[in-house]
Design a protein around this motif. Structure first.
Motif, PDB file in Angstrom:
ATOM      1  N   SER A   1       0.833  -1.213   0.000  1.00  0.00           N
ATOM      2  CA  SER A   1       0.000   0.000   0.000  1.00  0.00           C
ATOM      3  C   SER A   1       0.862   1.255   0.000  1.00  0.00           C
ATOM      4  O   SER A   1       0.570   2.227  -0.714  1.00  0.00           O
ATOM      5  N   VAL A   2       1.939   1.250   0.778  1.00  0.00           N
ATOM      6  CA  VAL A   2       2.840   2.405   0.791  1.00  0.00           C
ATOM      7  C   VAL A   2       3.493   2.591  -0.576  1.00  0.00           C
ATOM      8  O   VAL A   2       3.613   3.709  -1.094  1.00  0.00           O
ATOM      9  N   GLY A   3       3.900   1.477  -1.185  1.00  0.00           N
ATOM     10  CA  GLY A   3       4.474   1.578  -2.528  1.00  0.00           C
ATOM     11  C   GLY A   3       3.481   2.084  -3.540  1.00  0.00           C
ATOM     12  O   GLY A   3       3.832   2.870  -4.442  1.00  0.00           O
ATOM     13  N   LEU A   4       2.213   1.677  -3.409  1.00  0.00           N
ATOM     14  CA  LEU A   4       1.190   2.163  -4.331  1.00  0.00           C
ATOM     15  C   LEU A   4       0.975   3.656  -4.190  1.00  0.00           C
ATOM     16  O   LEU A   4       0.852   4.386  -5.183  1.00  0.00           O
TER      17      LEU A   4
ATOM     18  N   VAL B   1       4.340   9.877  -7.575  1.00  0.00           N
ATOM     19  CA  VAL B   1       5.314  10.083  -8.657  1.00  0.00           C
ATOM     20  C   VAL B   1       4.602  10.255  -9.993  1.00  0.00           C
ATOM     21  O   VAL B   1       4.957  11.122 -10.811  1.00  0.00           O
ATOM     22  N   GLU B   2       3.581   9.451 -10.224  1.00  0.00           N
ATOM     23  CA  GLU B   2       2.807   9.557 -11.468  1.00  0.00           C
ATOM     24  C   GLU B   2       2.139  10.926 -11.595  1.00  0.00           C
ATOM     25  O   GLU B   2       2.203  11.584 -12.645  1.00  0.00           O
ATOM     26  N   ALA B   3       1.489  11.386 -10.523  1.00  0.00           N
ATOM     27  CA  ALA B   3       0.817  12.698 -10.567  1.00  0.00           C
ATOM     28  C   ALA B   3       1.822  13.825 -10.733  1.00  0.00           C
ATOM     29  O   ALA B   3       1.577  14.787 -11.478  1.00  0.00           O
ATOM     30  N   ALA B   4       2.965  13.746 -10.037  1.00  0.00           N
ATOM     31  CA  ALA B   4       3.980  14.794 -10.165  1.00  0.00           C
ATOM     32  C   ALA B   4       4.548  14.852 -11.574  1.00  0.00           C
ATOM     33  O   ALA B   4       4.810  15.940 -12.113  1.00  0.00           O
ATOM     34  N   ALA B   5       4.729  13.689 -12.202  1.00  0.00           N
ATOM     35  CA  ALA B   5       5.251  13.677 -13.572  1.00  0.00           C
ATOM     36  C   ALA B   5       4.256  14.299 -14.548  1.00  0.00           C
ATOM     37  O   ALA B   5       4.630  15.082 -15.429  1.00  0.00           O
TER      38      ALA B   5
ATOM     39  N   VAL C   1      12.259   3.987  -8.853  1.00  0.00           N
ATOM     40  CA  VAL C   1      13.331   4.979  -8.648  1.00  0.00           C
ATOM     41  C   VAL C   1      13.739   5.584  -9.984  1.00  0.00           C
ATOM     42  O   VAL C   1      13.975   6.801 -10.104  1.00  0.00           O
ATOM     43  N   ALA C   2      13.786   4.749 -11.025  1.00  0.00           N
ATOM     44  CA  ALA C   2      14.084   5.278 -12.358  1.00  0.00           C
ATOM     45  C   ALA C   2      12.936   6.143 -12.879  1.00  0.00           C
ATOM     46  O   ALA C   2      13.162   7.190 -13.497  1.00  0.00           O
ATOM     47  N   TYR C   3      11.686   5.740 -12.613  1.00  0.00           N
ATOM     48  CA  TYR C   3      10.545   6.530 -13.063  1.00  0.00           C
ATOM     49  C   TYR C   3      10.453   7.879 -12.349  1.00  0.00           C
ATOM     50  O   TYR C   3       9.827   8.809 -12.870  1.00  0.00           O
ATOM     51  N   SER C   4      11.052   7.984 -11.175  1.00  0.00           N
ATOM     52  CA  SER C   4      11.020   9.275 -10.470  1.00  0.00           C
ATOM     53  C   SER C   4      11.774  10.363 -11.228  1.00  0.00           C
ATOM     54  O   SER C   4      11.583  11.556 -10.946  1.00  0.00           O
ATOM     55  N   ALA C   5      12.624   9.973 -12.174  1.00  0.00           N
ATOM     56  CA  ALA C   5      13.312  10.977 -12.995  1.00  0.00           C
ATOM     57  C   ALA C   5      12.316  11.771 -13.826  1.00  0.00           C
ATOM     58  O   ALA C   5      12.527  12.958 -14.085  1.00  0.00           O
ATOM     59  N   PHE C   6      11.214  11.143 -14.260  1.00  0.00           N
ATOM     60  CA  PHE C   6      10.212  11.865 -15.035  1.00  0.00           C
ATOM     61  C   PHE C   6       9.553  12.969 -14.219  1.00  0.00           C
ATOM     62  O   PHE C   6       9.159  14.001 -14.764  1.00  0.00           O
ATOM     63  N   ALA C   7       9.433  12.765 -12.915  1.00  0.00           N
ATOM     64  CA  ALA C   7       8.865  13.802 -12.046  1.00  0.00           C
ATOM     65  C   ALA C   7       9.896  14.839 -11.631  1.00  0.00           C
ATOM     66  O   ALA C   7       9.516  15.966 -11.275  1.00  0.00           O
ATOM     67  N   ALA C   8      11.186  14.486 -11.645  1.00  0.00           N
ATOM     68  CA  ALA C   8      12.219  15.431 -11.220  1.00  0.00           C
ATOM     69  C   ALA C   8      12.660  16.373 -12.328  1.00  0.00           C
ATOM     70  O   ALA C   8      13.179  17.459 -12.044  1.00  0.00           O
ATOM     71  N   HIS C   9      12.488  15.995 -13.582  1.00  0.00           N
ATOM     72  CA  HIS C   9      12.959  16.830 -14.695  1.00  0.00           C
ATOM     73  C   HIS C   9      12.321  18.219 -14.746  1.00  0.00           C
ATOM     74  O   HIS C   9      13.022  19.198 -15.007  1.00  0.00           O
ATOM     75  N   PRO C  10      10.998  18.378 -14.533  1.00  0.00           N
ATOM     76  CA  PRO C  10      10.446  19.746 -14.580  1.00  0.00           C
ATOM     77  C   PRO C  10      11.049  20.681 -13.549  1.00  0.00           C
ATOM     78  O   PRO C  10      11.243  21.872 -13.818  1.00  0.00           O
ATOM     79  N   PHE C  11      11.347  20.192 -12.362  1.00  0.00           N
ATOM     80  CA  PHE C  11      11.915  21.047 -11.330  1.00  0.00           C
ATOM     81  C   PHE C  11      13.404  21.305 -11.576  1.00  0.00           C
ATOM     82  O   PHE C  11      13.902  22.396 -11.289  1.00  0.00           O
ATOM     83  N   LEU C  12      14.111  20.301 -12.109  1.00  0.00           N
ATOM     84  CA  LEU C  12      15.556  20.451 -12.279  1.00  0.00           C
ATOM     85  C   LEU C  12      15.908  21.265 -13.513  1.00  0.00           C
ATOM     86  O   LEU C  12      16.791  22.128 -13.470  1.00  0.00           O
ATOM     87  N   TYR C  13      15.224  21.017 -14.615  1.00  0.00           N
ATOM     88  CA  TYR C  13      15.555  21.688 -15.868  1.00  0.00           C
ATOM     89  C   TYR C  13      14.614  22.848 -16.188  1.00  0.00           C
ATOM     90  O   TYR C  13      14.836  23.550 -17.169  1.00  0.00           O
ATOM     91  N   GLY C  14      13.583  23.046 -15.388  1.00  0.00           N
ATOM     92  CA  GLY C  14      12.668  24.149 -15.623  1.00  0.00           C
ATOM     93  C   GLY C  14      12.777  25.261 -14.604  1.00  0.00           C
ATOM     94  O   GLY C  14      13.074  26.412 -14.939  1.00  0.00           O
ATOM     95  N   LEU C  15      12.587  24.925 -13.326  1.00  0.00           N
ATOM     96  CA  LEU C  15      12.568  25.958 -12.297  1.00  0.00           C
ATOM     97  C   LEU C  15      13.942  26.544 -12.008  1.00  0.00           C
ATOM     98  O   LEU C  15      14.024  27.617 -11.412  1.00  0.00           O
ATOM     99  N   LEU C  16      15.015  25.873 -12.394  1.00  0.00           N
ATOM    100  CA  LEU C  16      16.347  26.426 -12.177  1.00  0.00           C
ATOM    101  C   LEU C  16      16.710  27.495 -13.206  1.00  0.00           C
ATOM    102  O   LEU C  16      17.745  28.145 -13.056  1.00  0.00           O
ATOM    103  N   GLN C  17      15.880  27.674 -14.233  1.00  0.00           N
ATOM    104  CA  GLN C  17      16.126  28.714 -15.227  1.00  0.00           C
ATOM    105  C   GLN C  17      15.310  29.951 -14.883  1.00  0.00           C
ATOM    106  O   GLN C  17      14.092  29.865 -14.670  1.00  0.00           O
ATOM    107  N   ARG C  18      15.989  31.085 -14.834  1.00  0.00           N
ATOM    108  CA  ARG C  18      15.317  32.321 -14.456  1.00  0.00           C
ATOM    109  C   ARG C  18      14.211  32.727 -15.432  1.00  0.00           C
ATOM    110  O   ARG C  18      13.130  33.147 -14.987  1.00  0.00           O
ATOM    111  N   PRO C  19      14.395  32.633 -16.768  1.00  0.00           N
ATOM    112  CA  PRO C  19      13.268  32.987 -17.657  1.00  0.00           C
ATOM    113  C   PRO C  19      12.041  32.113 -17.445  1.00  0.00           C
ATOM    114  O   PRO C  19      10.913  32.594 -17.528  1.00  0.00           O
TER     115      PRO C  19
END
Length: 364
Positions: A15-18, A24-28, A279-297
């Motif tokens: 249940s915790v894993g679900l 992770v799915e919603a964040a991605a 853990v590999a699928y969590s990269a899909f949720a981390a990309h918007p914050f890492l490659y998007g929010l770190l850019q000032r424009p």
């Protein structure tokens, strides 16, 4: 009692894993959708096409292989749906093609930023983004086709292992892992190491002297002490090292366990299939914050869109507190207004209690 306790523990873990997988799915989905809208509405981004490609790949993965992981993964709590032979082969192909498309797209984005920073005045050294992304998808398609050469899936009564880790590629798993993860990791590490070296060299460069003759330095004790190095020296280019460190660290944390699991036998990799995969699928949720929010424009465009979407509260009119200096300045401005003729201007304002006078002294 022991069996009951073990079953309860497995159900709690499932249940915790679900819940974590659903988060992770919603964040991605939400993160990549929001970043895609912001990038499309923000003109002037030099690497906009690479960001759009990364968002599209993440959305495709979040809409295809991640839901299959929720409903058809073997561990309890992550779904018990049994896939037939044809859906199982389709799931293998999507996993074997979308994961390299994501990792190679991240490497292409890093190389594009390296060329923009290191060679900003050499447009001939930058290949067209369309050509680069076409090569990325060609390589991803070839790596996905390797999954069709693997062993056929088991019949429905047996647990169907439809992932890449659990024998989906057969003898091609090590080759697939090297091309899908090791090669992009080396490209990304080389690109961001070059960016960090350029930023550190720029930080170590002495400032340009001011125009005019230099001011002679004093020979006092304070002047001599000011040229001594600080007690706690800091690493030059510390801020510039943050983005490369985050990008390389996130790539290694998400994809290195999956790459290592592809290099071990399929029976051992199937034991840790669910945690390593998510853990590999969590990269899909981390990309918007890492490659998007770190850019000032991107942050500025996101703020503008948020202010337009959210209703603005009405501004409350607060009574202005009039103090004596502000009152004197206001009355003086009224007395010097050009709307009144000079003959009608009062020569002297009435005295205030306490002997104070509102009239200002004549200008000298």
């Amino acid at each position: 009692m022991a069996n009951s306790t073990g079953l309860t523990t497995s159900e709690v873990v499932g249940s915790v894993g679900l819940v974590l997988a659903a988060v992770v799915e919603a964040a991605a989905l939400l993160g990549n959708g929001a970043l895609l809208v912001v990038v499309l509405r923000t003109p002037g981004l030099r690497d906009a096409l690479y960001l759009v490609h990364l968002c599209v790949v993440d959305l495709l993965a979040a809409a295809s292989i991640m839901p299959l992981g929720l409903v058809a993964a073997p561990p309890p709590g992550l779904g018990r749906l049994r896939l037939g032979p044809a859906p199982c082969r389709a799931s293998r192909f999507l996993s074997a093609a979308l994961l390299p498309a994501c990792t190679l797209g991240v490497a292409a984005l890093g190389l594009a930023r390296y060329r923009l920073i290191v060679h900003p005045l050499r447009p001939g050294a930058r290949p067209p983004p369309g050509l680069v992304l076409a090569a990325v998808w060609a390589a991803a398609g070839l790596l996905g086709a390797l999954s069709l050469l693997g062993p056929p899936p088991a019949p429905p009564p047996a647990p169907a292992r439809c992932s890449v880790l659990a024998g989906g590629l057969g003898p091609f798993r090590p080759l697939w892992a090297l091309l899908a993860f090791a090669l992009p990791a080396l490209l990304l590490l080389g690109a961001y190491s070059g960016i960090f070296l350029v930023a550190r060299r720029a930080a170590l460069r002495p400032p340009r002297p001011a125009r005019g003759s230099p001011r002679p330095r004093s020979d006092s004790l304070d002047s001599r002490l000011s040229i001594l190095p600080p007690l706690r020296p800091r690493l030059p280019g510390g801020k510039a090292a943050l983005a490369p460190a985050l990008a390389v660290g996130q790539f290694a944390a998400c994809w290195l366990p999956y790459c290592c699991a592809c290099l071990v036998p399929a029976a051992q990799a199937a034991v840790a299939e669910a945690p390593v995969t998510w853990v590999a699928y969590s990269a899909f949720a981390a990309h918007p914050f890492l490659y998007g929010l770190l850019q000032r424009p991107v942050r500025r465009a996101l703020g503008r869109l948020a202010r337009r979407a959210l209703p603005q509260p009405p501004r409350a009119c607060t009574p202005r507190a009039w103090h004596l200096p502000a009152l004197l300045q206001h009355l003086q401005g009224l007395s010097e207004s050009p709307a009144l003729p000079s003959s009608e201007a009062p020569e002297q304002a009435p005295d205030l209690p306490g002997g104070e006078n509102l009239s200002m002294s004549p200008a000298t």
